[in-house]
Design a protein around this motif. Structure first.
Motif, PDB file in Angstrom:
ATOM      1  N   ASP A 259     -71.130 -23.277  67.300  1.00  0.00           N
ATOM      2  CA  ASP A 259     -71.671 -24.422  68.030  1.00  0.00           C
ATOM      3  C   ASP A 259     -71.252 -24.409  69.495  1.00  0.00           C
ATOM      4  OD1 ASP A 259     -69.011 -24.985  67.609  1.00  0.00           O
ATOM      5  OD2 ASP A 259     -69.329 -26.971  66.707  1.00  0.00           O
ATOM      6  N   VAL A 260     -70.509 -23.361  69.892  1.00  0.00           N
ATOM      7  CA  VAL A 260     -70.131 -23.177  71.291  1.00  0.00           C
ATOM      8  C   VAL A 260     -70.335 -21.714  71.662  1.00  0.00           C
ATOM      9  CG1 VAL A 260     -68.460 -25.067  71.350  1.00  0.00           C
ATOM     10  CG2 VAL A 260     -67.693 -22.766  70.705  1.00  0.00           C
ATOM     11  N   ILE A 261     -70.412 -21.456  72.947  1.00  0.00           N
ATOM     12  CA  ILE A 261     -70.499 -20.111  73.494  1.00  0.00           C
ATOM     13  C   ILE A 261     -69.525 -20.023  74.658  1.00  0.00           C
ATOM     14  CG2 ILE A 261     -72.302 -20.509  75.222  1.00  0.00           C
ATOM     15  CD1 ILE A 261     -72.439 -17.607  72.757  1.00  0.00           C
ATOM     16  N   ALA A 262     -68.967 -18.849  74.884  1.00  0.00           N
ATOM     17  CA  ALA A 262     -68.093 -18.659  76.042  1.00  0.00           C
ATOM     18  C   ALA A 262     -68.932 -18.213  77.236  1.00  0.00           C
ATOM     19  CB  ALA A 262     -67.017 -17.622  75.740  1.00  0.00           C
ATOM     20  N   TYR A 270     -64.842 -20.465  80.135  1.00  0.00           N
ATOM     21  CA  TYR A 270     -64.695 -21.717  79.404  1.00  0.00           C
ATOM     22  C   TYR A 270     -65.767 -21.775  78.327  1.00  0.00           C
ATOM     23  CZ  TYR A 270     -68.076 -23.387  83.058  1.00  0.00           C
ATOM     24  OH  TYR A 270     -69.134 -23.540  83.930  1.00  0.00           O
ATOM     25  N   LEU A 271     -65.702 -22.823  77.500  1.00  0.00           N
ATOM     26  CA  LEU A 271     -66.664 -22.996  76.416  1.00  0.00           C
ATOM     27  C   LEU A 271     -67.802 -23.904  76.858  1.00  0.00           C
ATOM     28  CD1 LEU A 271     -64.255 -23.499  73.372  1.00  0.00           C
ATOM     29  CD2 LEU A 271     -65.507 -21.422  74.004  1.00  0.00           C
ATOM     30  N   PRO A 343     -65.906 -29.211  83.871  1.00  0.00           N
ATOM     31  CA  PRO A 343     -64.639 -28.484  84.053  1.00  0.00           C
ATOM     32  C   PRO A 343     -64.138 -28.408  85.484  1.00  0.00           C
ATOM     33  CG  PRO A 343     -66.446 -26.996  83.466  1.00  0.00           C
ATOM     34  CD  PRO A 343     -66.931 -28.384  83.240  1.00  0.00           C
ATOM     35  N   TRP A 344     -65.041 -28.346  86.449  1.00  0.00           N
ATOM     36  CA  TRP A 344     -64.630 -28.256  87.848  1.00  0.00           C
ATOM     37  C   TRP A 344     -64.298 -29.626  88.447  1.00  0.00           C
ATOM     38  CZ3 TRP A 344     -63.591 -23.808  90.395  1.00  0.00           C
ATOM     39  CH2 TRP A 344     -64.051 -22.616  89.826  1.00  0.00           C
ATOM     40  N   ASN A 351     -62.845 -27.076  77.316  1.00  0.00           N
ATOM     41  CA  ASN A 351     -63.777 -27.748  76.395  1.00  0.00           C
ATOM     42  C   ASN A 351     -64.674 -28.791  77.044  1.00  0.00           C
ATOM     43  OD1 ASN A 351     -63.059 -26.682  73.605  1.00  0.00           O
ATOM     44  ND2 ASN A 351     -61.036 -27.288  74.372  1.00  0.00           N
ATOM     45  N   ALA A 352     -64.609 -28.957  78.358  1.00  0.00           N
ATOM     46  CA  ALA A 352     -65.354 -30.041  79.003  1.00  0.00           C
ATOM     47  C   ALA A 352     -66.854 -29.950  78.745  1.00  0.00           C
ATOM     48  CB  ALA A 352     -65.069 -30.046  80.499  1.00  0.00           C
TER      49      ALA A 352
END
Length: 374
Positions: A259-262, A270-271, A343-344, A351-352
């Motif tokens: 359910d996530v990708i890098a 990040y994810l 994230p930034w 995980n943001a």
């Protein structure tokens, strides 16, 4: 840019230019930084080169960031052939024709699309561009994203300008997980223009489909993205509006999340939620000025909302209000950026853009970017 004429038959044209930029920021989530009144430092030095001879063209941009932000990297670099004034074929590290291009934003921060690889992305491939009286279209094939290592089982390098699918260490044990690469991607972008004396309109649609090669299972997953957009330029007033949807379906190792990708750029991964819709709206207004060296200012507001498909994920939101001043060759962005689960723009990095943080606070960053372009 300066123009240098090189003597050879029909005198090929070569343009050499670049920029030096510095950045100041004051961030609400950095307590020590606030106590010292923010930080001012080096942003980037870049070199640009363009050349043209008998329909053949060359375009490259190389950037030098600090080591913590990825170091030196090629943003773009391609050769092209102009068949005529309307049709061009490009090959190399080229901009992916997806959504509003060149930028779906007005600010120094770009829009939320950039942070998931859907704005100002550059990959390795071939692109055909047609610019017509009413219709513009681009068709492209990308073999992969920027490849720097060329090993059979090499992970994607973190040193890159635009965000691409990558690997990440989920457990802090120095072993990389969910190790995927973008391969064999097709893109199409079609837009219709209405130009009259009072306004210029552009309506467009984009589609993207490609494979995901997992370095551990050596199996192919897939991904797609779709977008529809509208642009308006009415005198000094501008609008950029876009709706995009994307989904990544990797073939990961058993037990790894799907359910996530890098994704990675600027030195650190990040994810990102594997499926989401992103809604963006940018408004701008240009004001001519006669204020010393300052000749114009563009005021703007860029808004973005990321609706993640997973019901237990917290959605991301970002808004940037700012102004860009032009003074000769100096361009200065004054931005006030506010966000949740970005994230930034907040203390949560990994995980943001994925699960996010429940009841996340609004975080603020006041940013000034000053650049001399030559």
């Amino acid at each position: 840019m300066s123009t240098i004429s090189v003597r050879a038959q029909e005198k090929p044209l070569v343009d050499i230019g670049g920029a030096l930029r510095f950045n100041y920021n004051y961030s609400s989530w950095k307590d020590a930084q606030k106590k010292r009144g923010g930080d001012l430092g080096y942003d980037v030095f870049r070199l640009n080169a363009k050349a043209e001879y008998k329909g053949l063209k060359f375009n490259a941009e190389y950037r030098f960031y600090s080591q913590d932000f990825g170091g030196a990297m090629l943003k773009q670099g391609w050769i092209a052939y102009n068949f005529n004034e309307n049709d061009e074929l490009q090959f190399g590290l080229i901009q992916v024709p997806f959504g509003i291009t060149k930028y779906n934003s007005n600010s120094w921060f770009f829009s939320l699309n950039y942070y998931v690889g859907l704005e100002d992305d550059h990959d390795m491939g071939l692109k055909f561009i047609h610019l017509g009286e009413k219709w513009d279209y681009s068709l492209a094939f990308f073999k992969n994203a920027e490849e720097l290592r060329f090993g059979s089982n090499s992970d994607v390098s973190n040193s890159r300008y635009s965000y691409d699918v990558s690997s990440i260490d989920l457990n802090g044990d120095s072993n990389l997980n969910i190790r995927n690469k973008e391969v064999n991607q097709l893109n199409g972008n079609l837009s219709y223009k209405i130009d009259n004396a009072n306004a210029k309109h552009r309506f467009g649609v984009s589609a993207q489909h490609g494979a995901l090669f997992n370095l551990d299972t050596e199996q192919m997953g897939e991904h797609y993205a779709l977008a529809t957009y509208y642009e308006l330029q009415a005198g000094k007033f501008g609008v950029k509006a876009q709706i995009a949807n994307y989904k990544y379906s990797p073939e990961n190792l058993t037990g790894e999340p799907d359910d996530v990708i890098a994704m990675t750029a600027y030195g650190a991964p990040y994810l990102v939620a594997a499926e989401a819709s992103i809604y963006t709206l940018g408004l701008s207004y240009a004001i001519p000025l006669e204020w010393g060296l300052v000749s114009s200012v563009v005021i703007y507001n860029d808004f973005g909302y990321m609706d993640k498909a997973e019901s237990h994920f917290e959605n991301s939101i970002m808004n940037v209000t700012g102004a860009m001043f032009t003074a000769g060759n100096i361009y200065t962005y004054f931005d006030l950026a506010a966000a949740k689960n970005q994230p930034w723009l907040g203390s949560e990095w990994t995980n943001a853009l994925a699960a996010g943080t429940r009841d996340a606070d609004w975080e603020m960053r006041f940013n000034i970017n000053i650049g001399y372009y030559f």
